[in-house]
Write a protein that holds these residues in place. Sequence first.
Motif, PDB file in Angstrom:
ATOM      1  N   PHE A 201       0.814  -1.214   0.000  1.00  0.00           N
ATOM      2  CA  PHE A 201       0.000   0.000   0.000  1.00  0.00           C
ATOM      3  C   PHE A 201       0.849   1.267   0.000  1.00  0.00           C
ATOM      4  N   ASN A 202       2.161   1.138   0.077  1.00  0.00           N
ATOM      5  CA  ASN A 202       3.060   2.293   0.026  1.00  0.00           C
ATOM      6  C   ASN A 202       2.654   3.397   1.009  1.00  0.00           C
ATOM      7  N   GLN A 203       2.285   2.995   2.226  1.00  0.00           N
ATOM      8  CA  GLN A 203       1.990   3.919   3.320  1.00  0.00           C
ATOM      9  C   GLN A 203       0.763   4.793   3.049  1.00  0.00           C
ATOM     10  N   GLY A 204      -0.143   4.342   2.169  1.00  0.00           N
ATOM     11  CA  GLY A 204      -1.184   5.218   1.676  1.00  0.00           C
ATOM     12  C   GLY A 204      -2.483   5.267   2.466  1.00  0.00           C
ATOM     13  N   ALA A 208      -8.190   3.354  10.037  1.00  0.00           N
ATOM     14  CA  ALA A 208      -9.548   2.857   9.809  1.00  0.00           C
ATOM     15  C   ALA A 208      -9.668   2.219   8.427  1.00  0.00           C
ATOM     16  N   GLU A 209      -9.123   2.900   7.422  1.00  0.00           N
ATOM     17  CA  GLU A 209      -9.180   2.367   6.061  1.00  0.00           C
ATOM     18  C   GLU A 209      -8.344   1.099   5.945  1.00  0.00           C
ATOM     19  N   ALA A 210      -7.208   1.090   6.622  1.00  0.00           N
ATOM     20  CA  ALA A 210      -6.345  -0.092   6.577  1.00  0.00           C
ATOM     21  C   ALA A 210      -7.034  -1.303   7.200  1.00  0.00           C
ATOM     22  N   ALA A 223       1.356 -13.480   0.349  1.00  0.00           N
ATOM     23  CA  ALA A 223       2.607 -13.698   1.092  1.00  0.00           C
ATOM     24  C   ALA A 223       2.763 -12.662   2.193  1.00  0.00           C
ATOM     25  N   TRP A 224       2.346 -11.423   1.906  1.00  0.00           N
ATOM     26  CA  TRP A 224       2.344 -10.385   2.934  1.00  0.00           C
ATOM     27  C   TRP A 224       1.562  -9.165   2.458  1.00  0.00           C
ATOM     28  N   ILE A 225       1.207  -8.310   3.427  1.00  0.00           N
ATOM     29  CA  ILE A 225       0.659  -6.981   3.179  1.00  0.00           C
ATOM     30  C   ILE A 225       1.704  -5.992   3.683  1.00  0.00           C
ATOM     31  N   GLU A 226       2.133  -5.102   2.800  1.00  0.00           N
ATOM     32  CA  GLU A 226       3.281  -4.240   3.101  1.00  0.00           C
ATOM     33  C   GLU A 226       2.863  -2.792   3.345  1.00  0.00           C
ATOM     34  N   GLU A 227       3.368  -2.225   4.396  1.00  0.00           N
ATOM     35  CA  GLU A 227       3.252  -0.805   4.745  1.00  0.00           C
ATOM     36  C   GLU A 227       1.894  -0.198   4.413  1.00  0.00           C
ATOM     37  N   PRO A 228       0.824  -0.689   5.027  1.00  0.00           N
ATOM     38  CA  PRO A 228      -0.468  -0.045   4.803  1.00  0.00           C
ATOM     39  C   PRO A 228      -0.537   1.366   5.397  1.00  0.00           C
ATOM     40  N   LEU A 229       0.224   1.615   6.459  1.00  0.00           N
ATOM     41  CA  LEU A 229       0.195   2.901   7.168  1.00  0.00           C
ATOM     42  C   LEU A 229       1.508   3.645   6.963  1.00  0.00           C
TER      43      LEU A 229
END
Length: 366
Positions: A201-204, A208-210, A223-229
Amino acid sequence: MAPATLTLRAITARPVILRLRRPVVARIATITDWPLILIDLHTEEGVVGRAYLEPYTVRTMRYLVPALHDLGAALAGQRLAPVDLFGLARKSLHFVGYQGMSLIAVSGLDMAAWDALAKAAGVPLCVLLGGSVGPVRAYNSGGLWLNDPEALGEEAIALRDEGGFAGLKLRLGRARARDDLAALDAVRNAVGDDIALMVDFNQGLDLAEAMDRCRALDDRGLAWIEEPLVYDDLDGHARLATDLRTPIQIGENFYGPRDLHRALRLGACDLVMPDFMRIGGVTGWLRAAAIAGVGGVPMSTHLYPEVAAHVMRVTETAHWLEWQDWADPILERPYEVRGGLLEIPDRPGLGLEWNEAAVAAHLADL
């Protein structure tokens, strides 16, 4: 044979700008031109250590290039012992802080110093570090940005076939969550269930949205979820890591090994992927890898595949190498990926040589 003793003479840093074949289109930025700083560490004995930095924006090079030249002048005459130089360089910047561009400049110095030392020993860096030359598992991270979901299936196949990759990274964070799910479906349907898919998600997102979006992904076999925040929201990442079954991946914005230690202590992630220009080059990586190894935390790389391949050969919990070919246009002999494995060339040091004709054609006027 006794190891060679080298003395640092000077550092030359040259800014170049390359056009990306597949532009970066993320929620927080669009990047069409990719800046690199080519570092040549000259020694009195004639050995030249090489490395590069990827500072994301062209304007950042206006500060990092002079910083690298200043470090070279300040450390001229010092014995080329990377760990010692790392400490001296960081202490010289103590009053402006150890993080941010200070550490990025020190990391560039460190990578070039390790390259020179391995060259002087006549062995690849991974051998100097106590490992051996061999393959490293890699996934292709060079595309699948926030483009039209309908076009991503064809692109995913092309990315897979570039090196027989068994893993691909897809970027998420479109305005509508259903468009992200459509993008994921398009890629999965194109490449099948045997390909590992990572999403970033590139910190986007905000928390709440995450929570909402990541829960919608939790049964997709990722495999993973990367940098949601945003990268420094470790408390928020810890909530996600507790809430989700899918592993949370962070780390490209760890400034030094202590950041990695703090993230693990807070339970902010299940996986880590430090970036070499922020973690502290090779020296910083080795220290961070020891922390991850003690905790049994899988450790992947971010950018810098040539350096990454060597240190992954001596990393206890080595997981995935992130592959991009973005620096290839200015390399005399780029690394190759075959069957999803990056092949380390049996050449002294990192094996980096600049294609000077390409460098001249892309040299930036800052």
